[in-house]
Design a protein around this motif. Structure first.
Motif, PDB file in Angstrom:
ATOM      1  N   LEU A   1       0.852  -1.186   0.000  1.00  0.00           N
ATOM      2  CA  LEU A   1       0.000   0.000   0.000  1.00  0.00           C
ATOM      3  C   LEU A   1       0.885   1.233   0.000  1.00  0.00           C
ATOM      4  O   LEU A   1       1.237   1.777   1.034  1.00  0.00           O
ATOM      5  N   SER A   2       1.224   1.660  -1.175  1.00  0.00           N
ATOM      6  CA  SER A   2       2.241   2.689  -1.378  1.00  0.00           C
ATOM      7  C   SER A   2       1.603   4.067  -1.479  1.00  0.00           C
ATOM      8  O   SER A   2       0.425   4.270  -1.165  1.00  0.00           O
ATOM      9  N   ALA A   3       2.392   5.029  -1.957  1.00  0.00           N
ATOM     10  CA  ALA A   3       1.876   6.371  -2.198  1.00  0.00           C
ATOM     11  C   ALA A   3       0.694   6.349  -3.153  1.00  0.00           C
ATOM     12  O   ALA A   3      -0.261   7.119  -3.014  1.00  0.00           O
ATOM     13  N   ALA A   4       0.746   5.447  -4.140  1.00  0.00           N
ATOM     14  CA  ALA A   4      -0.352   5.346  -5.102  1.00  0.00           C
ATOM     15  C   ALA A   4      -1.644   4.942  -4.423  1.00  0.00           C
ATOM     16  O   ALA A   4      -2.731   5.363  -4.825  1.00  0.00           O
TER      17      ALA A   4
ATOM     18  N   THR B   1      -9.434   0.539 -20.007  1.00  0.00           N
ATOM     19  CA  THR B   1      -9.815  -0.231 -18.814  1.00  0.00           C
ATOM     20  C   THR B   1      -9.221  -1.633 -18.863  1.00  0.00           C
ATOM     21  O   THR B   1      -8.657  -2.120 -17.875  1.00  0.00           O
ATOM     22  N   LEU B   2      -9.341  -2.293 -20.015  1.00  0.00           N
ATOM     23  CA  LEU B   2      -8.787  -3.636 -20.169  1.00  0.00           C
ATOM     24  C   LEU B   2      -7.277  -3.628 -19.980  1.00  0.00           C
ATOM     25  O   LEU B   2      -6.709  -4.491 -19.294  1.00  0.00           O
ATOM     26  N   SER B   3      -6.612  -2.656 -20.562  1.00  0.00           N
ATOM     27  CA  SER B   3      -5.157  -2.589 -20.472  1.00  0.00           C
ATOM     28  C   SER B   3      -4.708  -2.309 -19.050  1.00  0.00           C
ATOM     29  O   SER B   3      -3.715  -2.879 -18.563  1.00  0.00           O
ATOM     30  N   LEU B   4      -5.431  -1.438 -18.359  1.00  0.00           N
ATOM     31  CA  LEU B   4      -5.104  -1.154 -16.964  1.00  0.00           C
ATOM     32  C   LEU B   4      -5.233  -2.410 -16.115  1.00  0.00           C
ATOM     33  O   LEU B   4      -4.353  -2.722 -15.295  1.00  0.00           O
TER      34      LEU B   4
ATOM     35  N   LEU C   1       0.185  10.073  -8.920  1.00  0.00           N
ATOM     36  CA  LEU C   1       0.885   8.967  -8.264  1.00  0.00           C
ATOM     37  C   LEU C   1       0.374   7.610  -8.712  1.00  0.00           C
ATOM     38  O   LEU C   1       1.144   6.713  -9.050  1.00  0.00           O
ATOM     39  N   ALA C   2      -0.938   7.423  -8.696  1.00  0.00           N
ATOM     40  CA  ALA C   2      -1.476   6.116  -9.085  1.00  0.00           C
ATOM     41  C   ALA C   2      -1.198   5.823 -10.553  1.00  0.00           C
ATOM     42  O   ALA C   2      -0.905   4.690 -10.932  1.00  0.00           O
ATOM     43  N   GLY C   3      -1.267   6.838 -11.399  1.00  0.00           N
ATOM     44  CA  GLY C   3      -1.000   6.627 -12.819  1.00  0.00           C
ATOM     45  C   GLY C   3       0.432   6.233 -13.094  1.00  0.00           C
ATOM     46  O   GLY C   3       0.703   5.340 -13.901  1.00  0.00           O
ATOM     47  N   SER C   4       1.376   6.873 -12.407  1.00  0.00           N
ATOM     48  CA  SER C   4       2.785   6.548 -12.639  1.00  0.00           C
ATOM     49  C   SER C   4       3.115   5.150 -12.129  1.00  0.00           C
ATOM     50  O   SER C   4       3.867   4.409 -12.762  1.00  0.00           O
ATOM     51  N   VAL C   5       2.537   4.755 -10.992  1.00  0.00           N
ATOM     52  CA  VAL C   5       2.754   3.401 -10.490  1.00  0.00           C
ATOM     53  C   VAL C   5       2.109   2.386 -11.425  1.00  0.00           C
ATOM     54  O   VAL C   5       2.638   1.289 -11.640  1.00  0.00           O
ATOM     55  N   GLY C   6       0.966   2.736 -12.015  1.00  0.00           N
ATOM     56  CA  GLY C   6       0.326   1.846 -12.988  1.00  0.00           C
ATOM     57  C   GLY C   6       1.227   1.520 -14.160  1.00  0.00           C
ATOM     58  O   GLY C   6       1.208   0.389 -14.674  1.00  0.00           O
ATOM     59  N   LEU C   7       2.040   2.458 -14.602  1.00  0.00           N
ATOM     60  CA  LEU C   7       2.974   2.204 -15.699  1.00  0.00           C
ATOM     61  C   LEU C   7       4.093   1.264 -15.261  1.00  0.00           C
ATOM     62  O   LEU C   7       4.568   0.450 -16.049  1.00  0.00           O
ATOM     63  N   VAL C   8       4.517   1.361 -13.998  1.00  0.00           N
ATOM     64  CA  VAL C   8       5.502   0.413 -13.486  1.00  0.00           C
ATOM     65  C   VAL C   8       4.914  -0.999 -13.491  1.00  0.00           C
ATOM     66  O   VAL C   8       5.594  -1.973 -13.846  1.00  0.00           O
TER      67      VAL C   8
ATOM     68  N   LEU D   1      -0.149   3.569 -26.626  1.00  0.00           N
ATOM     69  CA  LEU D   1       1.157   3.826 -26.024  1.00  0.00           C
ATOM     70  C   LEU D   1       1.038   4.268 -24.562  1.00  0.00           C
ATOM     71  O   LEU D   1       1.881   3.925 -23.735  1.00  0.00           O
ATOM     72  N   ALA D   2      -0.001   5.016 -24.242  1.00  0.00           N
ATOM     73  CA  ALA D   2      -0.155   5.514 -22.885  1.00  0.00           C
ATOM     74  C   ALA D   2      -0.516   4.407 -21.904  1.00  0.00           C
ATOM     75  O   ALA D   2      -0.191   4.486 -20.718  1.00  0.00           O
ATOM     76  N   GLN D   3      -1.179   3.367 -22.374  1.00  0.00           N
ATOM     77  CA  GLN D   3      -1.536   2.225 -21.531  1.00  0.00           C
ATOM     78  C   GLN D   3      -1.265   0.952 -22.338  1.00  0.00           C
ATOM     79  O   GLN D   3      -2.158   0.370 -22.942  1.00  0.00           O
ATOM     80  N   PRO D   4      -0.007   0.488 -22.380  1.00  0.00           N
ATOM     81  CA  PRO D   4       0.390  -0.523 -23.365  1.00  0.00           C
ATOM     82  C   PRO D   4       0.219  -1.974 -22.936  1.00  0.00           C
ATOM     83  O   PRO D   4       0.430  -2.886 -23.738  1.00  0.00           O
ATOM     84  N   ALA D   5      -0.150  -2.252 -21.700  1.00  0.00           N
ATOM     85  CA  ALA D   5      -0.104  -3.631 -21.204  1.00  0.00           C
ATOM     86  C   ALA D   5      -0.960  -4.593 -22.012  1.00  0.00           C
ATOM     87  O   ALA D   5      -0.617  -5.776 -22.146  1.00  0.00           O
ATOM     88  N   ALA D   6      -2.076  -4.129 -22.569  1.00  0.00           N
ATOM     89  CA  ALA D   6      -2.991  -5.023 -23.288  1.00  0.00           C
ATOM     90  C   ALA D   6      -2.321  -5.699 -24.475  1.00  0.00           C
ATOM     91  O   ALA D   6      -2.724  -6.798 -24.867  1.00  0.00           O
TER      92      ALA D   6
END
Length: 492
Positions: A55-58, A228-231, A378-385, A442-447
């Protein structure tokens, strides 16, 4: 906000962390104590420690900030963060504990019998850890600047100094006690103010939000199904590759204890995420101006003082500040412990002295990055990690645990492909505007990067069957055959 209350809260958390860390130091004597707490951590204590570091800053600041900005779309973050542990429970926790390794690179070398695979894994684990630490330091900077008026760099530097001192002196055993305490502090720091704020709003003379603010509470930004799917893909699969989370399973006595730990963590996370959601919704009602100011991540810090006022508001604000600082300390501590284990074994010959030096290196590098960069959401940057981890370390773990056909060549190719694709997408997406063609990809590439990394790993492994580890059958048996009752692996 009263700066004196902020200083007192920060000092109290720092002193409590030092005292608990000193207690752990008294019983940290061996190399195994420093790396994996001699594999003797009970499920309840380990679950609390995992909650503390995860449970981090994000989670503490960023979820409420995202709800402020995007409305109910942001609820996918706590859902994904929690559901990732269900994936850990089903596919990773017990087998990973049974492998008997100290670190993820240890697992890679044992599974693939390949030093190059270990080296690539080590580099990726360190990169993931460093980029995960940076948002924690940004969060500390935001908290210090908002609550005390001190320069932002003081927050980041204070976190690094406290974390390095605690980790270097007591290692994993010391940090386990610290992180367990910090989980319950963070939960209290959100739950108590949330209850008081709701009671305040239900009582006579409660503040009334503007009509336009009321309409915002249930609104959202209409995020596309792809985003949403990629997140969700990033959060679900990314959790499986987080180095500071995985290393905690090595501290359990056996695989059964690792499973029980994960079950408890699911409950602890579900309970915690109720409260950032409440703060985010109340922030939309009473602090909507923070969105226009680009300060939505400060919602949790400012809301108690705005709604309560007086001495009660100051006390609640101080409690929230203490919880926020604990969030930065606990997550950064877990990351530094996991990175110190990797760096010390691969570069410094292992041992307690190497671990301590590696702990300093693990924290100083992200401090330099944090001081030279601006804070993102914060949550967005951690999401990219999470997306990067899901595209690199996660395929190695899942295929390494569940598929005999994985080869070292396939593992290396898949991890490098995922790193290049996801890392490149993150860099390019950060330079584009939302209206540009291909921005969402590119902004949400995980999918697309996660399945691509899995595909490369599988195809290259099928093309190189001669590179399979000759001892894979015995290793897979060790991963999947339950231990005898009461059996405990002895530390190496």
């Amino acid at each position: 906000m009263n700066a004196g209350a902020g200083f007192a809260a920060l000092a109290a958390v720092a002193v409590a962390t030092a005292l608990i860390g000193f207690y752990g130091l008294r019983i940290s004597r061996t190399t195994s104590d420093f790396y994996v707490a001699s594999r003797t951590v009970k499920p309840w204590l380990n679950a609390s420690a995992i909650g503390g570091e995860y449970l981090s800053a994000a989670s503490f600041l960023g979820i409420a900030g995202l709800i402020m900005v995007t409305g109910l779309d942001a609820l996918w973050f706590p859902i994904g963060y929690t559901a990732g542990y269900l994936m850990l429970l089903l596919f990773v926790a017990a087998p990973l504990r049974r492998c008997g390794a100290y670190t993820i690179p240890d697992f890679a070398q044992a599974r693939l019998d390949s030093k190059p695979a270990r080296s690539v894994t080590s580099v990726l684990v360190v990169v993931v850890g460093w980029f995960y630490i940076v948002p924690q330091l940004h969060g500390a900077s935001l908290t210090i600047r908002t609550t005390t008026g001190l320069p932002a760099w003081v927050g980041a530097a204070a976190v690094v100094v406290i974390v390095v001192a605690t980790v270097a002196t007591g290692g994993m055993r010391s940090i386990t006690f610290v992180q367990a305490f910090q989980y319950w502090l963070k939960l209290t720091a959100l739950a108590v103010p949330a209850v008081f704020l709701l009671l305040q709003l239900a009582g006579p003379g409660a503040p009334v939000p503007a009509a336009e603010a009321t309409a915002l509470v249930w609104g959202n930004t209409g995020a596309s199904p792809y985003r949403t799917l990629s997140l969700l893909a990033a959060l679900l699969f990314g959790t499986l590759g987080l180095p500071h989370v995985l290393v905690r399973f090595y501290t359990n006595p056996d695989g059964a204890a690792a499973r029980r730990t994960t079950q408890m963590v699911l409950g602890l996370l579900g309970l915690f995420y109720l409260f950032p959601t409440i703060f985010g919704l109340l922030g939309r009602l009473f602090l909507p101006e923070l969105v226009a100011q680009g300060a939505a991540d400060a919602t949790v810090l400012l809301l108690p003082g705005r709604l309560m006022g007086g001495a009660g508001g100051q006390l609640l604000s101080a409690l929230v500040i203490a919880g926020a600082f604990a969030a930065f300390l606990s997550t950064t501590s877990g990351l530094v412990v996991s990175l110190a284990g990797v760096i010390s074994q691969d570069l410094l010959g292992g041992g307690v002295r190497g671990f301590r030096l590696a702990a300093a290196v693990s924290a100083v590098v992200p401090l330099a990055v944090a001081l030279g960069t601006d804070s993102l959401a914060l949550a967005g940057s951690v999401g990219l990690v999470f997306a990067f981890t899901a595209s690199t370390v996660c395929p190695l773990l899942l295929l390494g645990i569940w598929w005999r056909g994985l080869t070292d060549a396939g593992a290396i190719a898949g991890m490098l492909a995922g790193a290049v694709m996801c890392g490149g997408a993150i860099v390019l997406g950060g330079r584009m505007h939302a209206a540009d063609p291909g921005y969402e990809l590119l902004a949400q590439p995980a999918a697309w990067t996660v399945p691509a990394a899995f595909a490369v790993m599988v195809l290259v492994s099928l093309a190189t069957p001669g590179r399979r580890n000759a001892g894979v059958a015995r290793f897979m048996t060790r991963l999947h055959v339950p231990e005898r009752p009461l059996a405990v692996d002895k530390p190496r």
